[in-house]
Design a protein around this motif. Structure first.
Motif, PDB file in Angstrom:
ATOM      1  N   UNK A 165     -11.713 -17.400   2.040  1.00  0.00           N
ATOM      2  CA  UNK A 165     -11.188 -18.737   2.331  1.00  0.00           C
ATOM      3  C   UNK A 165      -9.864 -18.968   1.601  1.00  0.00           C
ATOM      4  N   UNK A 166      -9.809 -18.564   0.342  1.00  0.00           N
ATOM      5  CA  UNK A 166      -8.604 -18.758  -0.462  1.00  0.00           C
ATOM      6  C   UNK A 166      -7.449 -17.915   0.051  1.00  0.00           C
ATOM      7  N   UNK A 167      -7.739 -16.662   0.422  1.00  0.00           N
ATOM      8  CA  UNK A 167      -6.694 -15.758   0.907  1.00  0.00           C
ATOM      9  C   UNK A 167      -6.145 -16.209   2.260  1.00  0.00           C
ATOM     10  N   UNK A 172      -2.986 -19.152   7.368  1.00  0.00           N
ATOM     11  CA  UNK A 172      -3.514 -19.953   8.476  1.00  0.00           C
ATOM     12  C   UNK A 172      -2.777 -21.279   8.574  1.00  0.00           C
ATOM     13  N   UNK A 173      -2.582 -21.952   7.453  1.00  0.00           N
ATOM     14  CA  UNK A 173      -1.860 -23.222   7.464  1.00  0.00           C
ATOM     15  C   UNK A 173      -0.450 -23.044   8.016  1.00  0.00           C
ATOM     16  N   UNK A 174       0.216 -21.956   7.594  1.00  0.00           N
ATOM     17  CA  UNK A 174       1.591 -21.709   8.038  1.00  0.00           C
ATOM     18  C   UNK A 174       1.642 -21.454   9.547  1.00  0.00           C
ATOM     19  N   UNK A 175       0.748 -20.594  10.038  1.00  0.00           N
ATOM     20  CA  UNK A 175       0.724 -20.297  11.469  1.00  0.00           C
ATOM     21  C   UNK A 175       0.397 -21.541  12.282  1.00  0.00           C
ATOM     22  N   UNK A 176      -0.570 -22.313  11.818  1.00  0.00           N
ATOM     23  CA  UNK A 176      -0.963 -23.537  12.511  1.00  0.00           C
ATOM     24  C   UNK A 176       0.205 -24.525  12.547  1.00  0.00           C
ATOM     25  N   UNK A 177       0.928 -24.617  11.443  1.00  0.00           N
ATOM     26  CA  UNK A 177       2.070 -25.533  11.372  1.00  0.00           C
ATOM     27  C   UNK A 177       3.153 -25.148  12.371  1.00  0.00           C
ATOM     28  N   UNK A 178       3.432 -23.847  12.472  1.00  0.00           N
ATOM     29  CA  UNK A 178       4.463 -23.379  13.402  1.00  0.00           C
ATOM     30  C   UNK A 178       4.053 -23.626  14.850  1.00  0.00           C
ATOM     31  N   UNK A 179       2.785 -23.271  15.172  1.00  0.00           N
ATOM     32  CA  UNK A 179       2.322 -23.379  16.553  1.00  0.00           C
ATOM     33  C   UNK A 179       2.086 -24.826  16.977  1.00  0.00           C
ATOM     34  N   UNK A 180       1.325 -25.566  16.151  1.00  0.00           N
ATOM     35  CA  UNK A 180       0.919 -26.932  16.523  1.00  0.00           C
ATOM     36  C   UNK A 180       1.919 -27.999  16.079  1.00  0.00           C
ATOM     37  N   UNK A 181       2.702 -27.675  15.036  1.00  0.00           N
ATOM     38  CA  UNK A 181       3.618 -28.681  14.515  1.00  0.00           C
ATOM     39  C   UNK A 181       5.059 -28.521  14.958  1.00  0.00           C
ATOM     40  N   UNK A 182       5.422 -27.339  15.470  1.00  0.00           N
ATOM     41  CA  UNK A 182       6.806 -27.090  15.887  1.00  0.00           C
ATOM     42  C   UNK A 182       6.894 -26.669  17.353  1.00  0.00           C
ATOM     43  N   UNK A 183       6.351 -25.493  17.670  1.00  0.00           N
ATOM     44  CA  UNK A 183       6.468 -24.970  19.028  1.00  0.00           C
ATOM     45  C   UNK A 183       5.779 -25.879  20.047  1.00  0.00           C
ATOM     46  N   UNK A 231      -2.431 -29.271   3.875  1.00  0.00           N
ATOM     47  CA  UNK A 231      -1.350 -28.860   2.971  1.00  0.00           C
ATOM     48  C   UNK A 231      -1.361 -29.710   1.702  1.00  0.00           C
ATOM     49  N   UNK A 232      -1.594 -31.013   1.856  1.00  0.00           N
ATOM     50  CA  UNK A 232      -1.654 -31.893   0.685  1.00  0.00           C
ATOM     51  C   UNK A 232      -2.762 -31.453  -0.262  1.00  0.00           C
ATOM     52  N   UNK A 233      -3.930 -31.170   0.299  1.00  0.00           N
ATOM     53  CA  UNK A 233      -5.055 -30.726  -0.510  1.00  0.00           C
ATOM     54  C   UNK A 233      -4.757 -29.386  -1.186  1.00  0.00           C
ATOM     55  N   UNK A 234      -4.104 -28.489  -0.448  1.00  0.00           N
ATOM     56  CA  UNK A 234      -3.765 -27.169  -0.978  1.00  0.00           C
ATOM     57  C   UNK A 234      -2.846 -27.290  -2.195  1.00  0.00           C
ATOM     58  N   UNK A 235      -1.787 -28.072  -2.064  1.00  0.00           N
ATOM     59  CA  UNK A 235      -0.841 -28.212  -3.169  1.00  0.00           C
ATOM     60  C   UNK A 235      -1.424 -29.036  -4.318  1.00  0.00           C
ATOM     61  N   UNK A 237      -4.589 -28.993  -5.252  1.00  0.00           N
ATOM     62  CA  UNK A 237      -5.440 -28.059  -5.994  1.00  0.00           C
ATOM     63  C   UNK A 237      -4.597 -27.082  -6.803  1.00  0.00           C
ATOM     64  N   UNK A 238      -3.465 -26.672  -6.244  1.00  0.00           N
ATOM     65  CA  UNK A 238      -2.585 -25.742  -6.949  1.00  0.00           C
ATOM     66  C   UNK A 238      -2.019 -26.380  -8.208  1.00  0.00           C
ATOM     67  N   UNK A 239      -1.615 -27.652  -8.101  1.00  0.00           N
ATOM     68  CA  UNK A 239      -1.079 -28.381  -9.266  1.00  0.00           C
ATOM     69  C   UNK A 239      -2.165 -28.557 -10.321  1.00  0.00           C
ATOM     70  N   UNK A 240      -3.389 -28.883  -9.886  1.00  0.00           N
ATOM     71  CA  UNK A 240      -4.495 -29.069 -10.828  1.00  0.00           C
ATOM     72  C   UNK A 240      -4.824 -27.783 -11.573  1.00  0.00           C
ATOM     73  N   UNK A 241      -4.786 -26.646 -10.854  1.00  0.00           N
ATOM     74  CA  UNK A 241      -5.038 -25.359 -11.517  1.00  0.00           C
ATOM     75  C   UNK A 241      -3.948 -25.024 -12.522  1.00  0.00           C
ATOM     76  N   UNK A 242      -2.712 -25.374 -12.157  1.00  0.00           N
ATOM     77  CA  UNK A 242      -1.596 -25.101 -13.081  1.00  0.00           C
ATOM     78  C   UNK A 242      -1.735 -25.933 -14.345  1.00  0.00           C
ATOM     79  N   UNK A 243      -2.153 -27.171 -14.213  1.00  0.00           N
ATOM     80  CA  UNK A 243      -2.334 -28.041 -15.376  1.00  0.00           C
ATOM     81  C   UNK A 243      -3.467 -27.547 -16.262  1.00  0.00           C
ATOM     82  N   UNK A 244      -4.548 -27.060 -15.630  1.00  0.00           N
ATOM     83  CA  UNK A 244      -5.680 -26.557 -16.426  1.00  0.00           C
ATOM     84  C   UNK A 244      -5.310 -25.300 -17.210  1.00  0.00           C
TER      85      UNK A 244
END
Length: 246
Positions: A165-167, A172-183, A231-235, A237-244
């Motif tokens: 899931x993490x990998x 997946x987010x990037x591909x989804x963004x390109x296909x569903x959010x741009x193209x 994406x908001x949730x992803x970043x 969680x990333x910020x929270x891990x960096x702080x920890x």
């Protein structure tokens, strides 16, 4: 002697095939999973058997069609691709209505999608080119999304699922963004301009094309909001891990 199946009789066979696949997933493949997860897991299974094949079939139907236009007449093969997707969405809709009746967003999505596909396939018999292009852009993410979803269902229980899931999340987010959010939105805008101009009104009634625009536009907007929240949730969680770790 080979007996050809009439075109209009394909849909029942497709529906039956996806139904049996769903039941096989629910009662055999995922029989040891919690009842809480088995409906979603079985839904992912039939989605895996729909998404990538639908993309390959749709691309072939688009490239080998005699005319590629927003309102061109459906070819026989384009109708087959529509039936393939209609059969899948009918089965998945039924499993939501029976096992997950509270999932209103997915039920609404499937009803809207079926309305568009069925009116194109059986009412106006034109415009499949436009819908199949959108189908390709939507389903290109299907394989990755379903594996990601299956891993997400078990990530709290299985370390390997959590790792997958993490990998998979960033690509997946990037591909989804390109296909569903741009193209997707770019093609949708071109399609909308054409239909709203009235150039297709002689073969596709304006109420049909307008309803397609509303439904597809709503689906695209919902997809953009969904991936934005991921994406908001992803970043976050990333910020929270960096702080920890600091």
């Amino acid at each position: 002697m080979e007996v050809a199946i009439p075109e209009y009789w394909l849909l029942p066979y497709i529906f039956a095939s996806f139904s049996m696949l769903y039941l096989f997933g629910y009662f055999v493949i995922f029989r040891k999973w919690s009842r809480k997860y088995r409906p979603d897991a079985s839904s992912c299974l039939i989605s895996l058997f729909h998404g990538t094949p639908a993309v390959l079939m749709a691309v072939s139907a688009i490239l080998h069609g005699p005319i590629r236009g927003f309102a061109s007449a459906n070819t026989t093969f384009q109708n087959v691709v529509l039936d393939f997707s209609i059969g899948y969405f009918l089965v998945d809709l039924l499993q939501y209505l029976i096992l997950l009746p509270g999932d209103y967003l997915f039920i609404a999505h499937h009803l809207a999608t079926l309305f568009v596909f069925i009116t194109c396939r059986y009412l106006v018999v034109h415009g499949a080119f436009s819908l199949l292009v959108l189908l390709v852009l939507a389903e290109l993410t299907s394989a990755c999304q379903n594996v990601w979803t299956l891993a997400g269902l078990r990530k709290e229980e299985l370390p390997n699922a959590a790792k997958i899931y993490k990998i998979l999340s960033p690509p997946f987010y990037a591909l989804y963004t390109v296909m569903r959010g741009l193209a997707g939105p770019l093609f949708f805008c071109r399609m909308s301009v054409y239909f709203l101009s009235g150039m297709a009104s002689d073969v596709i009634p304006i109420w049909v094309s307008a309803s397609w625009i509303i439904v597809v536009g709503g689906a695209i907007l919902a997809s953009i909001l969904w991936i934005f929240n991921l994406w908001l949730e992803f970043f976050r969680e990333k910020v929270n891990r960096t702080r920890k770790n600091s």
